[in-house]
Design an enzyme around this catalytic site. Structure first.
Site, short mmCIF file in Angstrom:
data_model
loop_
_atom_site.label_atom_id
_atom_site.label_comp_id
_atom_site.label_asym_id
_atom_site.label_seq_id
_atom_site.Cartn_x
_atom_site.Cartn_y
_atom_site.Cartn_z
N LYS A 176 0.83 -1.21 0.00
CA LYS A 176 0.00 0.00 0.00
C LYS A 176 0.86 1.26 0.00
CE LYS A 176 -4.47 -1.25 0.47
NZ LYS A 176 -5.64 -0.69 -0.23
N ASP A 271 -10.51 -0.53 3.54
CA ASP A 271 -11.40 -1.61 3.12
C ASP A 271 -12.86 -1.18 3.19
OD1 ASP A 271 -9.25 -3.62 2.88
OD2 ASP A 271 -9.11 -3.33 5.03
N ASN A 410 -10.60 -9.91 -4.60
CA ASN A 410 -9.26 -10.24 -5.06
C ASN A 410 -8.55 -11.05 -3.98
OD1 ASN A 410 -8.05 -8.27 -3.21
ND2 ASN A 410 -8.82 -6.72 -4.63
#
Length: 553
Positions: A176, A271, A410
């Site tokens: 990230k 998220d 994913n």
């Protein structure tokens, strides 16, 4: 933030010398050290004689060698090694080849890398803070040598769609933060990945001789909350004004932690909120094609966790801004979890699902739910592969002229359907977005280019906007504005080929515009600690790091 070229004001005496300089990834230039630098910093004899000053030539060599490697995991390992020894070159390679490299350093390859973390481990990056460190987290944070402005933290319990990977989940914060730098120009020196190692309930990992985390069952309850609270307090004390992103926490922790800290610190959960913004942007793009209104849509989610309810909440808020009441908006949104349709009659519903539990007879399977609810859009975020079956897709095509189909789970192994399946079973009429990358699809004389509904379109810009404005909090309005701006940046030529998002090659432009929107909200709402500049976009761009070598001598 640092100057955009990454250079800092050092005198020669302040910089490391010799081998120490070559081992500093922020300063190392390898064969690009000039003759003068080699003399000044004691590098003579430590490098080959030829001076290769061109960063572009070095990057070309890296990419050439990378393409010769046999599989994506090997490429991930090679890129990770480059990251460890020369950050400027690493980010030059990523920025100049973002389409090719992003899937290697993040989804889908990062999922496999996390599963194999202990087996491919080479060099530690970031901070590993274990429950055995309770009471001295401030001390550990002081061990970090740089002034962090951005922390991505995980406890590894819900890594992508792969479940509890414990300390192996460190690959996610590292990936990230690489995207924060590559996509939004946040200097790597400001970025700190953190693993809160509270154990794992993954029996396979506990038995793995190469597992590098604590070999204990997960910490739960009040002790867990105290541990996280100590970390948040310590991070804010050691790094004043730091932005903290929660990443891949399990549902039962994610919502609770976000609600606990969002009004007390500068935090967000990617998220929940980042996924919501990128999905809403994709829906806005799809509506440009279908010519319909958001308030006319009925959404059916496969999944009812943090991603699903995060998207649902932001879509409902957007519907309210377009004229719906909150109740009307929520009645247009339905969830299907592992037990079937979420309805009021069920007694097993977690709190975050209750707002979308409607009066309706129970339905146990997704296909029946599609045929009964008659949605205009289906959104898959349950990480259950193959659940958007041919029958589901054909039913959506029967119900809608342009069905919206988002298979967002994913890595690729967890996707609800492939791009080819979505287009083929809807006769090429699906408005499709995916969670993992797919090759273009040829069908009926057309070529469809499906793009990922990847959070990397959103979170880098949000982080950049928060840091450049000195935002004290991250708000839902910021994510709403980010979604609207992302959708506006989709070109007609993108939509004509089936792409609901901009080309990834435009990601730094996209992030700059999103950062300006986020910063403007901070200024307008009195949430910024810095004064508003006359040109917010220009101010943002002036703070974006460019991976270029600077002269040290």
């Amino acid at each position: 933030m640092n100057r955009p070229d990454g250079a800092e004001a050092h005198s020669g005496s302040e910089l490391p010398r010799g081998v120490a300089l070559l081992h500093d990834p922020l300063l190392n230039k390898g064969t690009a050290f000039s003759e003068q630098e080699r003399d000044t910093f004691g590098l003579r004899g430590l490098l080959p004689a030829h001076v290769l000053l061109s960063l572009e030539e070095q990057a070309k060599r890296v990419v050439t060698n990378l393409r010769r490697l046999p599989d994506d995991l090997e490429k991930y390992v090679a890129l990770n090694a480059l990251h460890d020894r020369n950050e400027t070159l690493f980010f030059r390679v990523v920025c100049d080849n973002i389409d090719e490299i992003q899937p290697l350093i993040y989804t889908p390859t990062v999922g496999l890398a996390c599963q194999r973390f202990g087996h491919i481990f080479q060099r530690p990056r970031g901070l590993f803070i274990g429950v055995n460190d309770h009471g001295r987290i401030v001390e550990l944070l002081h061990n970090w040598p740089h002034p962090a402005r951005l922390i991505v933290v995980t406890d590894g319990e819900r890594i992508l769609g792969l479940g509890d990977l414990g300390a192996n989940g460190m690959g996610i914060p590292v990936g990230k933060l690489s995207l924060y730098t590559a996509c939004a120009g946040i200097h790597p020196k400001l970025c700190l990945p953190v693993m809160l190692d509270v154990g794992t309930n993954n029996e396979e990992l506990l038995k793995d001789p190469y597992y590098l985390g604590l070999r204990r069952r997960r910490l739960r309850g009040a002790e867990y909350d105290e541990f996280v609270d100590e970390f948040i307090s310590a991070a804010r004390d050691v790094f004043p004004g730091v932005l903290i992103q929660f990443e891949d926490f399990a549902n039962h922790c994610a919502f609770r932690l976000l609600h606990r800290y969002r009004d007390r610190a500068c935090v967000f959960n990617d998220d929940i909120q980042g996924t919501a913004a990128v999905a809403l942007a994709g829906i806005f793009s799809a509506l440009r094609v279908s010519g319909t209104k958001l308030t006319e849509q009925t959404l059916l989610f496969l999944g009812a966790g943090e991603a699903a309810t995060g998207i649902a909440d932001l879509v409902a808020s957007a519907m309210v801004t377009q004229g719906c009441t909150e109740g009307e908006a929520r009645r247009r949104i339905w969830l299907v979890d592992s037990h079937g349709l979420v309805v009021k009659g069920r007694s097993d519903l977690a709190e975050h699902k209750l707002a979308y539990a409607h009066e309706h007879p129970p339905i146990s399977d997704f296909l029946t739910a599609v045929r009964t609810i008659k949605p205009t859009a289906i959104i898959g975020v349950a990480a259950v592969p193959g659940t958007f079956t041919a029958e589901v897709l054909q039913a959506m095509a029967d119900l809608n002229e342009r069905p919206i189909v988002f298979a967002l789970s994913n890595p690729t192994s967890r996707s609800e359907c492939t791009a080819e399946e979505a287009y083929r079973h809807t006769g090429g009429r699906a408005l499709f977005a995916c969670g993992s990358p797919y090759e273009p699809v040829k069908l009926g004389g057309r070529i469809f280019v499906a793009r990922q509904g990847n959070n990397s379109y959103i979170f880098p810009g949000v982080g950049l906007g928060a840091i450049t404005s000195g935002a004290r909090h991250i708000t839902d309005e910021m994510f709403m504005r980010a979604a609207l701006k992302l959708a506006q940046l989709v070109r007609d030529s993108d939509l004509e080929q089936g792409s609901l998002y901009p080309a990834l090659t435009r990601i730094r432009e996209v992030s700059a515009h999103i950062a300006a929107e986020v910063a403007q909200v901070a200024y307008d709402r009195g949430l910024a600690t810095d004064c508003a500049p006359d040109d917010v976009l220009g101010h943002v761009r002036s703070h974006m790091y460019e991976p270029n070598y600077c002269s040290l001598a």
